[in-house]
Design a protein around this motif. Structure first.
Motif, mmCIF file in Angstrom:
data_model
loop_
_atom_site.group_PDB
_atom_site.id
_atom_site.type_symbol
_atom_site.label_atom_id
_atom_site.label_comp_id
_atom_site.label_asym_id
_atom_site.label_seq_id
_atom_site.Cartn_x
_atom_site.Cartn_y
_atom_site.Cartn_z
ATOM 1 N N ALA A 11 0.836 -1.206 0.000
ATOM 2 C CA ALA A 11 0.000 0.000 0.000
ATOM 3 C C ALA A 11 0.868 1.253 0.000
ATOM 4 O O ALA A 11 0.564 2.231 -0.695
ATOM 5 N N LYS A 15 0.721 4.189 -2.794
ATOM 6 C CA LYS A 15 0.279 5.532 -2.424
ATOM 7 C C LYS A 15 1.412 6.545 -2.361
ATOM 8 O O LYS A 15 1.180 7.731 -2.208
ATOM 9 N N VAL A 21 -0.691 7.070 3.015
ATOM 10 C CA VAL A 21 -1.570 5.998 3.484
ATOM 11 C C VAL A 21 -2.310 6.440 4.738
ATOM 12 O O VAL A 21 -3.543 6.353 4.840
ATOM 13 N N ILE A 216 -6.528 0.090 3.798
ATOM 14 C CA ILE A 216 -5.135 -0.158 3.400
ATOM 15 C C ILE A 216 -5.077 -1.252 2.338
ATOM 16 O O ILE A 216 -4.320 -1.147 1.360
ATOM 17 N N PHE A 219 -5.696 0.036 -1.021
ATOM 18 C CA PHE A 219 -4.597 0.810 -1.585
ATOM 19 C C PHE A 219 -3.577 -0.067 -2.316
ATOM 20 O O PHE A 219 -2.683 0.453 -2.986
ATOM 21 N N THR A 220 -3.672 -1.379 -2.176
ATOM 22 C CA THR A 220 -2.706 -2.257 -2.843
ATOM 23 C C THR A 220 -3.093 -2.530 -4.297
ATOM 24 O O THR A 220 -2.360 -3.185 -5.024
#
Length: 226
Positions: A11, A15, A21, A216, A219-220
């Motif tokens: 993540a 980001k 993050v 989170i 976000f990957t």
């Protein structure tokens, strides 16, 4: 299944740093704050979530002051007493969304909120005290006892009020499939339990709220969660 540390590192790479993050994590209410929310506020947000389904959120939110007016500030006692004629009249009210099924759901959910409040002392007490390690069971209960709270409506309502818990967005589900936890959007009790167990493990590893973990995870991927 990867460790949460590995997921977090991915993540951060996507980001552009830890600060990015951490700055985009959801804000939650404490159990005490959830208990302080009055039943009318819970009924309002339950109803807003239902009316948001399938529509642009900003459009629904823009009309919400009018909803507050025509539904008597979402006082569950008053709404539960609304007659069929009063509900029918709202289908001609130009300031709100005139979807009769959703309008009727407000009254049905007012009755449910009152039932919960009688059992737990307040609706907020049930929400606040429900263990996050079994949050999918709360989703199931809300779908069963509430009206029009199936699909992801229950989890998204809980996020609206600030209750900890994860969301099964497209991004999150894609990661869960890549990790071999599920092979499709989890809807069955069996698959939801698998997801709950995975989040419980990440929660134990990281000590983070599950709402942060699911954000989170999103976000990957190559797109951002709402």
């Amino acid at each position: 299944m990867r460790t949460f540390h590995s997921i977090y590192e991915t993540a951060v790479l996507h980001k552009g740093g830890e600060a990015a993050v951490e700055a985009n994590l959801p804000k939650l209410r404490s159990p005490d704050q959830l208990k302080q929310l009055t039943d009318d506020r819970y009924l309002s947000d339950i109803s807003r979530r239902i009316f948001r389904a399938g529509l642009k959120h900003s459009m629904v939110d823009g009309k919400w002051p009018a909803f507050e007016e025509v539904f008597f500030g979402f006082d569950p006692y008053r709404v539960a007493m609304m007659s069929d004629e009063e509900l029918e009249a709202l289908t001609h009210e130009p300031r709100i969304i005139r979807h009769f099924g959703k309008i009727k759901a407000v009254r049905a959910n007012a009755v449910w909120v009152l039932d919960v409040a009688r059992e737990y002392s307040s609706f907020g007490s049930m929400v606040a005290d429900w263990p996050v390690e079994h949050i999918v069971d709360l989703w199931v209960l809300m779908k069963k006892q509430g009206t029009q709270l199936g699909g992801q409506s229950a989890s998204r309502f809980l996020r609206m009020v600030g209750k900890d818990g994860f969301l099964l967005t497209d991004d999150v589900v894609n990661v869960l499939k890549a990790e071999g936890i599920v092979d499709k959007l989890p809807t069955s009790k069996r698959d939801l339990q698998k997801v709950q167990e995975a989040f419980n493990q990440w929660h134990a590893e990281s000590g983070r709220p599950m709402a942060e973990i699911s954000r989170i995870i999103s976000f990957t991927t190559n797109s951002d969660i709402i």
